[in-house]
Design an enzyme around this catalytic site. Structure first.
Site, PDB file in Angstrom:
ATOM      1  NE  ARG A 112      16.895 -24.787  64.543  1.00 18.39           N
ATOM      2  CZ  ARG A 112      18.130 -25.510  64.962  1.00 18.39           C
ATOM      3  NH1 ARG A 112      18.092 -26.168  66.290  1.00 18.39           N
ATOM      4  NH2 ARG A 112      19.114 -25.161  64.483  1.00 18.39           N
ATOM      5  CE  LYS A 134      -1.054 -10.334  61.225  1.00 19.35           C
ATOM      6  NZ  LYS A 134      -1.565  -9.045  60.745  1.00 19.35           N
ATOM      7  CD  GLU A 176      -7.161  -2.032  67.152  1.00 19.38           C
ATOM      8  OE1 GLU A 176      -7.673  -2.440  66.165  1.00 19.38           O
ATOM      9  OE2 GLU A 176      -6.092  -1.415  67.087  1.00 19.38           O
ATOM     10  CE  LYS A 214      -6.383 -11.187  65.948  1.00 10.82           C
ATOM     11  NZ  LYS A 214      -5.615 -10.194  66.192  1.00 10.82           N
ATOM     12  CD  GLU A 224      -2.640  -9.224  57.152  1.00  7.99           C
ATOM     13  OE1 GLU A 224      -2.742  -9.266  58.719  1.00  7.99           O
ATOM     14  OE2 GLU A 224      -2.364  -8.334  56.683  1.00  7.99           O
ATOM     15  NE  ARG A 228      -4.385 -12.239  61.648  1.00  6.97           N
ATOM     16  CZ  ARG A 228      -3.676 -13.024  62.560  1.00  6.97           C
ATOM     17  NH1 ARG A 228      -3.175 -14.236  62.333  1.00  6.97           N
ATOM     18  NH2 ARG A 228      -3.412 -12.366  63.743  1.00  6.97           N
ATOM     19  CG  ASN A 232      -4.210  -4.634  58.741  1.00  2.00           C
ATOM     20  OD1 ASN A 232      -4.102  -4.781  59.708  1.00  2.00           O
ATOM     21  ND2 ASN A 232      -3.924  -5.372  57.656  1.00  2.00           N
ATOM     22  CG  HIS A 235      -4.766  -0.790  61.233  1.00  2.00           C
ATOM     23  ND1 HIS A 235      -6.169  -0.849  61.654  1.00  2.00           N
ATOM     24  CD2 HIS A 235      -4.011  -1.217  62.273  1.00  2.00           C
ATOM     25  CE1 HIS A 235      -6.227  -1.446  62.934  1.00  2.00           C
ATOM     26  NE2 HIS A 235      -4.889  -1.591  63.115  1.00  2.00           N
ATOM     27  CG  HIS A 239      -0.069   2.089  59.806  1.00  2.00           C
ATOM     28  ND1 HIS A 239      -0.253   0.999  59.134  1.00  2.00           N
ATOM     29  CD2 HIS A 239      -0.210   1.826  60.881  1.00  2.00           C
ATOM     30  CE1 HIS A 239      -0.276   0.025  59.972  1.00  2.00           C
ATOM     31  NE2 HIS A 239      -0.599   0.553  61.231  1.00  2.00           N
ATOM     32  CG  HIS A 252      -2.165   1.080  66.841  1.00  4.18           C
ATOM     33  ND1 HIS A 252      -1.719   1.389  65.710  1.00  4.18           N
ATOM     34  CD2 HIS A 252      -3.017   0.099  66.981  1.00  4.18           C
ATOM     35  CE1 HIS A 252      -2.341   0.325  64.970  1.00  4.18           C
ATOM     36  NE2 HIS A 252      -2.927  -0.406  65.604  1.00  4.18           N
TER      37      HIS A 252
HETATM   38  N1  LIG Z   1      -0.237  -9.284  67.362  1.00  4.49           N
HETATM   39  C1  LIG Z   1      -1.231  -8.868  67.018  1.00  4.49           C
HETATM   40  O1  LIG Z   1      -2.312  -9.183  66.292  1.00  4.49           O
HETATM   41  C2  LIG Z   1      -1.406  -7.372  67.301  1.00  4.49           C
HETATM   42  C3  LIG Z   1      -2.910  -6.695  67.186  1.00  4.49           C
HETATM   43  C4  LIG Z   1      -2.963  -5.373  67.475  1.00  4.49           C
HETATM   44  C5  LIG Z   1      -1.926  -4.567  68.268  1.00  4.49           C
HETATM   45  N2  LIG Z   1      -0.660  -5.255  68.303  1.00  4.49           N
HETATM   46  C6  LIG Z   1       0.554  -4.573  68.541  1.00  4.49           C
HETATM   47  O2  LIG Z   1       0.036  -4.123  70.025  1.00  4.49           O
HETATM   48  C7  LIG Z   1       0.816  -3.054  70.314  1.00  4.49           C
HETATM   49  C8  LIG Z   1      -0.193  -2.289  71.145  1.00  4.49           C
HETATM   50  O3  LIG Z   1      -0.805  -2.747  72.444  1.00  4.49           O
HETATM   51  P1  LIG Z   1      -1.222  -1.971  73.445  1.00  4.49           P
HETATM   52  O4  LIG Z   1      -2.199  -0.841  73.072  1.00  4.49           O
HETATM   53  O5  LIG Z   1      -1.725  -2.904  74.555  1.00  4.49           O
HETATM   54  O6  LIG Z   1       0.145  -1.084  74.052  1.00  4.49           O
HETATM   55  P2  LIG Z   1       1.012  -1.322  75.254  1.00  4.49           P
HETATM   56  O7  LIG Z   1       1.655  -2.883  75.385  1.00  4.49           O
HETATM   57  O8  LIG Z   1       2.349  -0.400  74.987  1.00  4.49           O
HETATM   58  O9  LIG Z   1       0.352  -0.937  76.529  1.00  4.49           O
HETATM   59  C9  LIG Z   1      -0.191   0.286  76.503  1.00  4.49           C
HETATM   60  C10 LIG Z   1       0.348   0.902  78.012  1.00  4.49           C
HETATM   61  O10 LIG Z   1      -0.383   0.372  79.191  1.00  4.49           O
HETATM   62  C11 LIG Z   1       0.336  -0.119  80.313  1.00  4.49           C
HETATM   63  N3  LIG Z   1      -0.333  -1.225  80.595  1.00  4.49           N
HETATM   64  C12 LIG Z   1      -0.616  -2.185  80.169  1.00  4.49           C
HETATM   65  N4  LIG Z   1      -1.421  -2.826  81.007  1.00  4.49           N
HETATM   66  C13 LIG Z   1      -2.127  -2.221  82.010  1.00  4.49           C
HETATM   67  C14 LIG Z   1      -2.741  -2.299  83.189  1.00  4.49           C
HETATM   68  N5  LIG Z   1      -3.591  -3.165  83.386  1.00  4.49           N
HETATM   69  N6  LIG Z   1      -2.956  -1.001  83.853  1.00  4.49           N
HETATM   70  C15 LIG Z   1      -2.195  -0.002  83.613  1.00  4.49           C
HETATM   71  N7  LIG Z   1      -1.444   0.215  82.568  1.00  4.49           N
HETATM   72  C16 LIG Z   1      -1.087  -0.797  81.831  1.00  4.49           C
HETATM   73  C17 LIG Z   1       1.709  -0.555  79.533  1.00  4.49           C
HETATM   74  O11 LIG Z   1       2.543  -0.652  80.271  1.00  4.49           O
HETATM   75  C18 LIG Z   1       1.839   0.589  78.435  1.00  4.49           C
HETATM   76  O12 LIG Z   1       2.325   1.580  78.803  1.00  4.49           O
HETATM   77  C19 LIG Z   1       1.530  -2.513  69.184  1.00  4.49           C
HETATM   78  O13 LIG Z   1       2.682  -2.856  69.287  1.00  4.49           O
HETATM   79  C20 LIG Z   1       0.800  -3.253  68.327  1.00  4.49           C
HETATM   80  O14 LIG Z   1       1.889  -3.499  66.797  1.00  4.49           O
HETATM   81  C21 LIG Z   1      -0.501  -6.500  67.782  1.00  4.49           C
END
Ligand SMILES: NC(=O)c1ccc[n+]([C@@H]2O[C@H](COP(=O)([O-])OP(=O)(O)OC[C@H]3O[C@@H](n4cnc5c(N)ncnc54)[C@H](O)[C@@H]3O)[C@@H](O)[C@H]2O)c1
Length: 349
Positions: A112, A134, A176, A214, A224, A228, A232, A235, A239, A252
Site C-alpha cells: 500500500r 506521476k 521538454e 515544473k 492535473e 498542470r 502537455n 503533446h 501523440h 517522444h
Molecule cells: N511522470 C511524468 O511526469 C513524465 C513526464 C514526461 C515523460 N514521462 C515518461 O517518460 C518516458 C520517457 O522517458 P525517457 O525519454 O527518459 O525515455 P527512456 O526512459 O526510455 O530512456 C531513453 C533511453 O535512454 C537510455 N538511457 C537512460 N539513461 C542513459 C544514460 N545516462 N546514458 C545512455 N543511455 C541512457 C534508456 O535506457 C533508454 O534506452 C515515457 O514513458 C513518458 O511517458 C513521464
C-alpha cells in the site's frame, strides 16, 4: 446511523531536487535500485559506490517503452518480495522516464505504498519526468493509462550521467526544456536562445530552471485539474504523430517538438502569437537538431486520431496553445476548421 470518517489531514509531500554531483547516500533500511541493462552497464558501479544501506539490491527490467508494462511492474514487485521488503524499505529509480514511472508506481502499490527516490539519467527525466509524482505504465489501451500520483522523497539530478546519452535522446530532453520556457517563462526562453547546452554549467542551469518551472506548476496543481495540463503543450499533435508512426518513427520528445510547432501555427492562426515568435521557437528547436515538420498523408484521419487520446470519443479535444512567449491557454474551444487549416499546411498530396 451515519458515522463521519474524518480524514481531513494535512500531508506534507514536499521534497528536494538536488541538481549537482550525486552525494553519498546512507540508508538504515533495505534499498533496491531499479534499473535497466543499458543504464546499469554504464553507471551502476558509480551509483552503488555512492550508497550505503542495510541491504542493497538491484532489480533489472528490460530497456524500452515497449517494456513499460505490467510484466515489468511484476518483476519489480517480485524483487521486493524476494528480498523481504517491508513498509520502511526504499526503491531507487535509476534510469530515464520509463524506469522512473514504473519504479514510482511499484513503490505506490507495494504494501500500500513505500518511499522511493528518483535518480534520473536522461535529460527528459531530469527536467520533467522525475518531478511531480506521476507514475504508471502502458497497456494495450494506451500510454500511461494505469498509474498513481506518488511523489518521490527526493530527486538527484547529476549531469554526469547525461554524458553517455545518445544525441537524439539528449535533444528529446531539450524539447521538454523549450516546452517549459515557451509556456511559462519568457525570460527563460530568451536565456535559452543565447545558451549553449553542450556546456555542462549551462546545461545544469537549464535543468534547474526547468525543474523550478515544473515545481511551480505541480505545487499549484498536483493532480492535473487545470494548470498542470499545460505541460502537455505539443503533446496533442505529438501523440497523433507517435500513433501514426507506430511509436517507432520519432522519440517522444521529437514528436512533441513537431507538435509544439503545430500548436504555435494554431496560435498564429488565432492571433495569440506572432509569426516572429513562432519562428523563434522553431529556430531554437532546429538548433538542437529536433524535427519541426511532418508529412501528413490524410488530414481527416490525423484529426480523427486526436480522439484516440480521449476517454470518450464524443468529448471535445483539448489543445494547449501558447499565448505569446511565456503564456499558455488550455482550451477545448478551437473549432475543427482552424485546426484542419493548420494541418493542411503539412499535407502531402
Ligand atoms: N511522470 C511524468 O511526469 C513524465 C513526464 C514526461 C515523460 N514521462 C515518461 O517518460 C518516458 C520517457 O522517458 P525517457 O525519454 O527518459 O525515455 P527512456 O526512459 O526510455 O530512456 C531513453 C533511453 O535512454 C537510455 N538511457 C537512460 N539513461 C542513459 C544514460 N545516462 N546514458 C545512455 N543511455 C541512457 C534508456 O535506457 C533508454 O534506452 C515515457 O514513458 C513518458 O511517458 C513521464
Amino acid at each position: 446511523m451515519t458515522i463521519d470518517i474524518n480524514l481531513k489531514k494535512e500531508i506534507d509531500l514536499s521534497y528536494k531536487v538536488t541538481i549537482d554531483a550525486l552525494p553519498k547516500l546512507n540508508f538504515d533500511t533495505k534499498v533496491a535500485i531499479v534499473t535497466n541493462p543499458t543504464v546499469s552497464s554504464l553507471h551502476l558501479d558509480y551509483l552503488v559506490s555512492s550508497i550505503t544501506a542495510k541491504e542493497l539490491h538491484v532489480i533489472t527490467v528490460p530497456d524500452g517503452e515497449a517494456y513499460k508494462n505490467w510484466q515489468s511492474i511484476e518483476m519489480i514487485l517480485e524483487g521486493m518480495f524476494e528480498a523481504r521488503f517491508n513498509r520502511n524499505s526504499l526503491l531507487i529509480a535509476f534510469g530515464g522516464g520509463v524506469i522512473g514511472d514504473m519504479t514510482g508506481f511499484a513503490a505506490s502499490i507495494y504494501q500500500r505504498g513505500i518511499d522511493f527516490i528518483q535518480i534520473p539519467t536522461t535529460l527528459l527525466a531530469q527536467v520533467d519526468a522525475s518531478v511531480g509524482g506521476k507514475t504508471g505504465f502502458n497497456n494495450k489501451y494506451g500510454k500511461n493509462l494505469v498509474g498513481a500520483f506518488h511523489q518521490p522523497k527526493a530527486v538527484y539530478a547529476d549531469a554526469y550521467f547525461l554524458q553517455t546519452l545518445p544525441k537524439r535522446e539528449f535533444a528529446a530532453g531539450v524539447a521538454e526544456v523549450i516546452k517549459m520556457a515557451v509556456c511559462f517563462d519568457a525570460d527563460f526562453f530568451r536565456w535559452l536562445e543565447r545558451a549553449d547546452l553542450s556546456d555542462e554549467q549551462q546545461l545544469s542551469e537549464a535543468v534547474a530552471k526547468s525543474v523550478l518551472t515544473k515545481a511551480r506548476v505541480v505545487s499549484q496543481d498536483e493532480k492535473e485539474r487545470g494548470l498542470r495540463a499545460a505541460l502537455n503543450y505539443g503533446h496533442t499533435f505529438g501523440h497523433v504523430i507517435e500513433n501514426e508512426t507506430d511509436y517507432t518513427g520519432f522519440l517522444h520528445g521529437e514528436a512533441v517538438a513537431i507538435g509544439m510547432v503545430m500548436a504555435n501555427d494554431t496560435a498564429v492562426e488565432l492571433g495569440w502569437m506572432s509569426e516572429e515568435e513562432a519562428g523563434r521557437v522553431k529556430r531554437l528547436l532546429v538548433k538542437y537538431g529536433l524535427p519541426v515538420s511532418y508529412a501528413i498523408k490524410d488530414v481527416e484521419r490525423f484529426y480523427e486520431t486526436f480522439y484516440l487520446d480521449k476517454k470518450s470519443a464524443d468529448s471535445a479535444i483539448t489543445f494547449i496553445i501558447p499565448k505569446s512567449l511565456g503564456g499558455v491557454e488550455i482550451t477545448d474551444a478551437i473549432d475543427a476548421a482552424t485546426i484542419k487549416k493548420v494541418l493542411q499546411r503539412y499535407a502531402v498530396n
